[in-house]
Design a protein around this motif. Sequence first.
Motif, PDB file in Angstrom:
ATOM      1  N   LEU A  11       0.827  -1.092  -0.075  1.00 34.20           N
ATOM      2  CA  LEU A  11       0.029   0.017  -0.118  1.00 34.20           C
ATOM      3  C   LEU A  11       0.926   1.288  -0.005  1.00 34.20           C
ATOM      4  O   LEU A  11       1.798   1.369   0.671  1.00 34.20           O
ATOM      5  N   TYR A  12       0.473   2.173  -0.857  1.00 31.82           N
ATOM      6  CA  TYR A  12       1.468   3.442  -0.909  1.00 31.82           C
ATOM      7  C   TYR A  12       2.780   3.105  -1.203  1.00 31.82           C
ATOM      8  O   TYR A  12       3.699   3.626  -0.339  1.00 31.82           O
ATOM      9  N   PRO A  13       3.211   2.687  -2.187  1.00 33.98           N
ATOM     10  CA  PRO A  13       4.564   2.301  -2.558  1.00 33.98           C
ATOM     11  C   PRO A  13       5.208   3.465  -2.903  1.00 33.98           C
ATOM     12  O   PRO A  13       4.916   4.372  -3.334  1.00 33.98           O
ATOM     13  N   ASP A  14       6.632   3.260  -2.757  1.00 33.88           N
ATOM     14  CA  ASP A  14       7.664   4.449  -3.191  1.00 33.88           C
ATOM     15  C   ASP A  14       7.849   4.282  -4.729  1.00 33.88           C
ATOM     16  O   ASP A  14       8.426   4.938  -5.368  1.00 33.88           O
ATOM     17  N   GLN A  15       7.975   2.958  -5.132  1.00 39.47           N
ATOM     18  CA  GLN A  15       8.134   2.454  -6.551  1.00 39.47           C
ATOM     19  C   GLN A  15       7.397   1.263  -6.822  1.00 39.47           C
ATOM     20  O   GLN A  15       6.843   0.690  -6.208  1.00 39.47           O
ATOM     21  N   PRO A  16       7.251   1.032  -8.252  1.00 37.95           N
ATOM     22  CA  PRO A  16       6.297  -0.217  -8.756  1.00 37.95           C
ATOM     23  C   PRO A  16       7.096  -1.395  -8.240  1.00 37.95           C
ATOM     24  O   PRO A  16       8.223  -1.731  -7.884  1.00 37.95           O
ATOM     25  N   ARG A  17       6.131  -2.627  -8.078  1.00 42.07           N
ATOM     26  CA  ARG A  17       6.645  -3.952  -7.573  1.00 42.07           C
ATOM     27  C   ARG A  17       6.437  -4.847  -8.707  1.00 42.07           C
ATOM     28  O   ARG A  17       5.424  -4.622  -9.454  1.00 42.07           O
ATOM     29  N   VAL A  18       7.247  -5.642  -8.800  1.00 44.54           N
ATOM     30  CA  VAL A  18       6.883  -6.835  -9.699  1.00 44.54           C
ATOM     31  C   VAL A  18       5.907  -7.929  -9.333  1.00 44.54           C
ATOM     32  O   VAL A  18       6.280  -8.432  -8.200  1.00 44.54           O
TER      33      VAL A  18
END
Length: 164
Positions: A11-18
């Motif tokens: 939730l509310y990431p700093d960057q995209p996740r794979v």
Amino acid sequence: MSDQPSASPHLYPDQPRVGVGVLVWKGDQLLLIRRAKAPLAGEWCLPGGSQELGETLFQTAAREVREETAVACRPYTVLTAVDGITRDPRPQGAGPEVEPRVRFHFTIVEIMAEYAGGEPQAGDDAAAALWADREACERLVTWPSIKAVVDLGWVARAAAGRGE
């Protein structure tokens, strides 16, 4: 469908996740799950989840399918990749210059896999799991981006002479 915030580390990431989505085929049926958690809680979609450090895409695919459905599979190819971005609603009265906050952001690699054993049982992030033929997929899968991937999977499977 609910996208209510949870205690998710995504939730509310700093960057995209794979992320990895998996189209698991058993003859002319596709494995679907009903999501138990945000994003897309309550929606029928493909099993899958986040890639872990040191894991290949195919290892992620097999692990996530097993964790969410108790089904074993053999991943065999990458079908496509899609963006999974969910934003907060635009604040009331905000103009176009106000960009809503990104709630979730995944780059999702969609993997094709063959069934290798087990019976679908809901687990991990899944509220339900089942095998669905094409007609059932069209009825159950309603989220546009997931529907597009499922439709592409049916086309690719037919083109490879593996289904319908």
